[in-house]
Design an enzyme around this catalytic site. Structure first.
Site, short mmCIF file in Angstrom:
data_model
loop_
_atom_site.label_atom_id
_atom_site.label_comp_id
_atom_site.label_asym_id
_atom_site.label_seq_id
_atom_site.Cartn_x
_atom_site.Cartn_y
_atom_site.Cartn_z
N CYS A 70 0.81 -1.22 0.00
CA CYS A 70 0.00 0.00 0.00
C CYS A 70 0.84 1.27 0.00
O CYS A 70 0.33 2.35 -0.26
CB CYS A 70 -0.96 0.01 1.19
SG CYS A 70 -0.12 0.18 2.77
N CYS B 265 -2.89 -1.36 8.82
CA CYS B 265 -2.43 -0.09 9.38
C CYS B 265 -2.18 -0.21 10.87
O CYS B 265 -1.18 0.32 11.39
CB CYS B 265 -3.45 1.01 9.11
SG CYS B 265 -3.68 1.36 7.35
#
Length: 124
Positions: free
Chosen positions: A35, A104
């Protein structure tokens, strides 16, 4: 139901502990090649207590919110307790993250643990 909780949006819009610490006792940097998120955590440690923590994150709103929440969760805590922090605890503190954004919270956990490892390697 909204994609992001009110807590995620608050920590994204008003992140806590943003910045760097000059002469930090420990610094951890991690990234996710898929990402492109990069997270850097700076720690100030006194008598085995996290007295200050800052972060710099290049990434999406979930990465910023995870960094912000994680720093709030560890400030003032002993290193031994901080080492027990999990990405699940960060996600729960944010009232959840979408499944495709859970990485995350993993980055936040990994960056903090990397910063502690850096600190411990300098203070053996």
């Amino acid at each position: 139901m909204p994609l992001y909780s009110a807590k995620v949006m608050d920590h994204f819009r008003n992140p806590r502990n943003v910045g760097s610490i000059e002469n930090a006792d420990g610094v951890g940097e991690v990234g996710n090649a898929v990402c492109g998120d990069i997270m850097k955590i700076y720690l100030k440690i006194d008598n085995d207590i996290i007295t200050d923590v800052k972060f710099e994150t290049f990434g999406c709103g979930s990465a910023i919110a995870s960094s912000s929440m994680a720093t709030e969760m560890i400030k003032g805590k002993p290193v031994s307790e901080v080492l027990q922090l999990t990405n699940k605890a960060v996600t729960e503190a944010l009232d959840g993250l979408p499944a495709h954004k859970l990485h995350c919270s993993v980055l936040a956990e990994e960056a903090i643990k990397a910063a502690i490892e850096d600190y411990q390697s300098k203070h053996k």
